[in-house]
Scaffold this motif. Structure first.
Motif, short mmCIF file in Angstrom:
data_model
loop_
_atom_site.label_atom_id
_atom_site.label_comp_id
_atom_site.label_asym_id
_atom_site.label_seq_id
_atom_site.Cartn_x
_atom_site.Cartn_y
_atom_site.Cartn_z
N GLY A 1 0.66 -1.34 -0.22
CA GLY A 1 0.06 -0.03 0.09
C GLY A 1 0.76 1.14 0.19
N ARG A 2 2.16 0.99 0.12
CA ARG A 2 2.96 2.31 0.06
C ARG A 2 3.26 2.58 -1.22
N THR A 3 3.10 3.94 -1.44
CA THR A 3 3.37 4.39 -3.02
C THR A 3 4.69 4.85 -3.24
N GLN B 1 -5.23 7.43 0.07
CA GLN B 1 -6.36 7.43 0.75
C GLN B 1 -7.19 6.21 0.80
N PHE B 2 -7.11 5.32 -0.25
CA PHE B 2 -7.44 4.16 -0.74
C PHE B 2 -6.91 3.01 -0.44
N ALA B 3 -5.59 3.06 -0.22
CA ALA B 3 -4.69 1.92 -0.07
C ALA B 3 -5.10 1.07 1.18
N SER B 4 -5.47 1.59 2.07
CA SER B 4 -5.85 0.68 3.34
C SER B 4 -7.20 -0.11 3.07
N GLY C 1 0.59 7.23 -7.54
CA GLY C 1 -0.78 7.68 -7.78
C GLY C 1 -1.18 8.90 -6.94
N GLY C 2 -0.58 9.44 -6.11
CA GLY C 2 -1.03 10.57 -5.47
C GLY C 2 -1.68 10.42 -4.36
#
Length: 93
Positions: A44-46, A57-60, A51-52
């Motif tokens: 989930g780390r970018t 915000q939606f990774a979780s 992706g900005g």
């Protein structure tokens, strides 16, 4: 034509059995644990300029959904251990 139920007949859906509820709770607990482990492992780390803010915000949600699928597919065995513990505690009463 509409079916008529006899007086006193329940039309409510059947309630889940306690054992089924315990299994579902154990699977949910394993999924929560797996989500935390995946997050700690870096899922989930970018990357910078990835992706900005929207991705962050939606990774979780993605991590939680992945963990739930892992638990449903058998997980790592924690759900079984949690379930056995719940059943033992239930019989200790």
């Amino acid at each position: 034509m509409t079916a008529i139920s006899p007086p006193g007949a329940s039309t409510a859906p059947a309630q889940p059995q306690p054992i089924e509820q315990a299994r579902a709770a154990a699977r949910k607990l394993e999924a929560t644990f797996l989500a935390e482990m995946l997050k700690s492992a870096g899922l989930g780390r970018t990357a910078e300029f990835g992706g900005g803010i929207g991705e962050n915000q939606f990774a979780s949600f993605h991590t939680q959904a992945l963990a739930e699928k892992l638990a449903e597919a058998g997980g790592i065995g924690l759900a079984d251990a949690f379930f056995r513990s719940m059943m033992e505690a239930r019989h200790d009463d």
